[in-house]
Structure formats: structure tokens, C-alpha cells
Scaffold this motif. Structure first.
Motif, PDB file in Angstrom:
ATOM      1  N   ALA A  24       0.847  -1.181  -0.094  1.00 59.95           N
ATOM      2  CA  ALA A  24       0.061  -0.062   0.035  1.00 59.95           C
ATOM      3  C   ALA A  24       0.779   1.228   0.207  1.00 59.95           C
ATOM      4  O   ALA A  24       0.630   2.292  -0.607  1.00 59.95           O
ATOM      5  N   LEU A  25       1.954   1.262   0.866  1.00 61.56           N
ATOM      6  CA  LEU A  25       2.986   2.507   0.987  1.00 61.56           C
ATOM      7  C   LEU A  25       3.519   2.702  -0.738  1.00 61.56           C
ATOM      8  O   LEU A  25       3.773   3.713  -0.929  1.00 61.56           O
ATOM      9  N   GLY A  26       3.685   1.341  -1.166  1.00 61.84           N
ATOM     10  CA  GLY A  26       4.549   1.463  -2.528  1.00 61.84           C
ATOM     11  C   GLY A  26       3.341   2.248  -3.510  1.00 61.84           C
ATOM     12  O   GLY A  26       4.052   2.928  -4.149  1.00 61.84           O
ATOM     13  N   VAL A  27       2.155   1.822  -3.590  1.00 61.18           N
ATOM     14  CA  VAL A  27       1.297   2.312  -4.309  1.00 61.18           C
ATOM     15  C   VAL A  27       1.375   4.033  -4.089  1.00 61.18           C
ATOM     16  O   VAL A  27       1.235   4.749  -4.877  1.00 61.18           O
ATOM     17  N   CYS A  28       1.223   4.400  -2.892  1.00 58.88           N
ATOM     18  CA  CYS A  28       1.191   5.664  -2.255  1.00 58.88           C
ATOM     19  C   CYS A  28       2.392   6.439  -2.794  1.00 58.88           C
ATOM     20  O   CYS A  28       2.374   7.757  -3.571  1.00 58.88           O
ATOM     21  N   GLY A  29       3.595   5.866  -2.655  1.00 56.17           N
ATOM     22  CA  GLY A  29       4.892   6.423  -3.246  1.00 56.17           C
ATOM     23  C   GLY A  29       4.865   6.763  -4.585  1.00 56.17           C
ATOM     24  O   GLY A  29       5.306   7.708  -5.183  1.00 56.17           O
ATOM     25  N   LEU A  30       4.240   5.704  -5.449  1.00 52.46           N
ATOM     26  CA  LEU A  30       4.172   5.913  -6.902  1.00 52.46           C
ATOM     27  C   LEU A  30       3.294   7.225  -7.277  1.00 52.46           C
ATOM     28  O   LEU A  30       3.467   8.067  -8.050  1.00 52.46           O
ATOM     29  N   LEU A  31       2.149   7.222  -6.489  1.00 51.19           N
ATOM     30  CA  LEU A  31       1.072   8.730  -6.745  1.00 51.19           C
ATOM     31  C   LEU A  31       1.968   9.703  -6.357  1.00 51.19           C
ATOM     32  O   LEU A  31       1.615  10.726  -7.088  1.00 51.19           O
ATOM     33  N   THR A  61       5.063  10.332  -6.324  1.00 52.66           N
ATOM     34  CA  THR A  61       6.160  10.705  -7.436  1.00 52.66           C
ATOM     35  C   THR A  61       5.412  11.124  -8.714  1.00 52.66           C
ATOM     36  O   THR A  61       6.031  12.055  -9.199  1.00 52.66           O
ATOM     37  N   ILE A  62       4.247  10.383  -9.201  1.00 54.02           N
ATOM     38  CA  ILE A  62       3.681  11.012 -10.107  1.00 54.02           C
ATOM     39  C   ILE A  62       3.243  12.335 -10.141  1.00 54.02           C
ATOM     40  O   ILE A  62       3.345  13.253 -10.763  1.00 54.02           O
ATOM     41  N   TYR A  63       2.631  12.760  -8.855  1.00 54.76           N
ATOM     42  CA  TYR A  63       2.239  14.282  -8.624  1.00 54.76           C
ATOM     43  C   TYR A  63       3.173  15.147  -8.708  1.00 54.76           C
ATOM     44  O   TYR A  63       3.102  16.234  -9.279  1.00 54.76           O
ATOM     45  N   THR A  64       4.516  14.840  -8.042  1.00 57.76           N
ATOM     46  CA  THR A  64       5.607  15.497  -7.972  1.00 57.76           C
ATOM     47  C   THR A  64       5.966  15.917  -9.588  1.00 57.76           C
ATOM     48  O   THR A  64       6.405  17.152  -9.611  1.00 57.76           O
ATOM     49  N   ALA A  65       6.152  14.778 -10.033  1.00 54.01           N
ATOM     50  CA  ALA A  65       6.566  15.071 -11.506  1.00 54.01           C
ATOM     51  C   ALA A  65       5.705  16.155 -12.418  1.00 54.01           C
ATOM     52  O   ALA A  65       6.033  16.743 -13.146  1.00 54.01           O
ATOM     53  N   MET A  66       4.256  15.627 -12.217  1.00 59.71           N
ATOM     54  CA  MET A  66       3.382  16.672 -12.831  1.00 59.71           C
ATOM     55  C   MET A  66       3.403  17.952 -12.340  1.00 59.71           C
ATOM     56  O   MET A  66       3.402  18.925 -13.160  1.00 59.71           O
ATOM     57  N   VAL A  67       3.560  18.359 -11.191  1.00 63.29           N
ATOM     58  CA  VAL A  67       3.847  19.779 -10.388  1.00 63.29           C
ATOM     59  C   VAL A  67       5.197  20.374 -11.153  1.00 63.29           C
ATOM     60  O   VAL A  67       4.997  21.431 -11.600  1.00 63.29           O
ATOM     61  N   ILE A  68       6.209  19.446 -11.120  1.00 65.47           N
ATOM     62  CA  ILE A  68       7.547  20.172 -11.586  1.00 65.47           C
ATOM     63  C   ILE A  68       7.285  20.428 -13.352  1.00 65.47           C
ATOM     64  O   ILE A  68       7.679  21.548 -13.733  1.00 65.47           O
ATOM     65  N   VAL A  69       6.642  19.617 -14.085  1.00 66.00           N
ATOM     66  CA  VAL A  69       6.517  19.747 -15.532  1.00 66.00           C
ATOM     67  C   VAL A  69       5.602  21.201 -15.680  1.00 66.00           C
ATOM     68  O   VAL A  69       5.804  21.927 -16.412  1.00 66.00           O
ATOM     69  N   ALA A  70       4.493  21.241 -14.622  1.00 65.16           N
ATOM     70  CA  ALA A  70       3.469  22.283 -14.930  1.00 65.16           C
ATOM     71  C   ALA A  70       4.179  23.515 -14.685  1.00 65.16           C
ATOM     72  O   ALA A  70       4.139  24.693 -15.406  1.00 65.16           O
ATOM     73  N   HIS A  71       5.264  23.692 -13.471  1.00 67.37           N
ATOM     74  CA  HIS A  71       6.043  24.826 -13.355  1.00 67.37           C
ATOM     75  C   HIS A  71       6.780  25.334 -14.401  1.00 67.37           C
ATOM     76  O   HIS A  71       7.034  26.396 -14.695  1.00 67.37           O
ATOM     77  N   ILE A  72       7.622  24.110 -15.129  1.00 69.08           N
ATOM     78  CA  ILE A  72       8.441  24.371 -16.035  1.00 69.08           C
ATOM     79  C   ILE A  72       7.674  24.928 -17.315  1.00 69.08           C
ATOM     80  O   ILE A  72       8.085  26.038 -18.060  1.00 69.08           O
ATOM     81  N   LEU A  73       6.539  24.422 -17.758  1.00 70.79           N
ATOM     82  CA  LEU A  73       5.917  24.943 -18.602  1.00 70.79           C
ATOM     83  C   LEU A  73       5.414  26.325 -18.343  1.00 70.79           C
ATOM     84  O   LEU A  73       5.405  27.037 -19.462  1.00 70.79           O
TER      85      LEU A  73
END
Length: 94
Positions: free
Chosen positions: A62-69, A71-83
Motif C-alpha cells: 500500500a505504501l508502494g502505491v502511495c509512493g508511486l502516486l 512521485t507522479i504528482y511531484t513530476a506533474m507539478v514540476i512539469v507544470a511549473h516548467i511549462l
């Protein structure tokens, strides 16, 4: 994977839980998240008898799934900030 004895099942369950905890780190936690999910699924199939530490395996997955989520959210925020920064580049050049 060969069937595990009780002590091996407990050790593997705790390892899955440890990987699950490590997966909560953004970006760098993607490898531990994958490891917790893969090892947890393999462990579930490998244990033939009762696993006294099965809750650790479940929580680790369960923590592994939360960790993936995370990471995905953090990557989306970084990409949105760069754009957004690239979109406002002309305003900074004036």
C-alpha cells in the motif's frame, strides 16, 4: 520463486514494508515503490502456509502505491511549473 519457510516469509514481509516506506520519498522513491510491489506480489505467491507478518507485506504494498502516486504528482507539478515558466518567458525579456 521457491516456497518460503516462516522465518523467510517474515524477513521478506519486513523487506517489502521497508521498501514501501522508502518509496514515500518523491522522485527517488520510484525504485523502492516498484520493488515493494514486485516483491510483495511474489511473496504472496511463494508463501504456502500462514504468514505471521502478512500485514507488513500488505502495508508495504500500500505504501508502494502511495509512493508511486506521490512521485507522479511531484513530476506533474514540476512539469507544470516548467511549462508555466516557459510560457511567461516573453514577459521576463521585456
Amino acid at each position: 520463486m521457491k516456497s518460503l519457510d516462516r522465518i523467510g516469509a517474515i524477513r521478506q514481509s519486513l523487506l517489502v514494508f521497508f521498501y514501501g516506506l522508502a518509496s514515500l520519498l518523491p522522485i527517488v522513491g520510484i525504485l523502492p515503490a516498484a520493488m515493494s510491489l514486485v516483491r510483495g506480489a511474489r511473496l504472496r505467491r511463494a508463501v504456502t502456509g500462514p504468514n505471521p507478518a502478512d500485514n507488513y507485506r500488505k502495508w508495504g504494498m500500500a505504501l508502494g502505491v502511495c509512493g508511486l502516486l506521490i512521485t507522479i504528482y511531484t513530476a506533474m507539478v514540476i512539469v507544470a511549473h516548467i511549462l508555466a515558466t516557459l510560457g511567461n518567458r516573453d514577459a521576463f525579456m521585456e
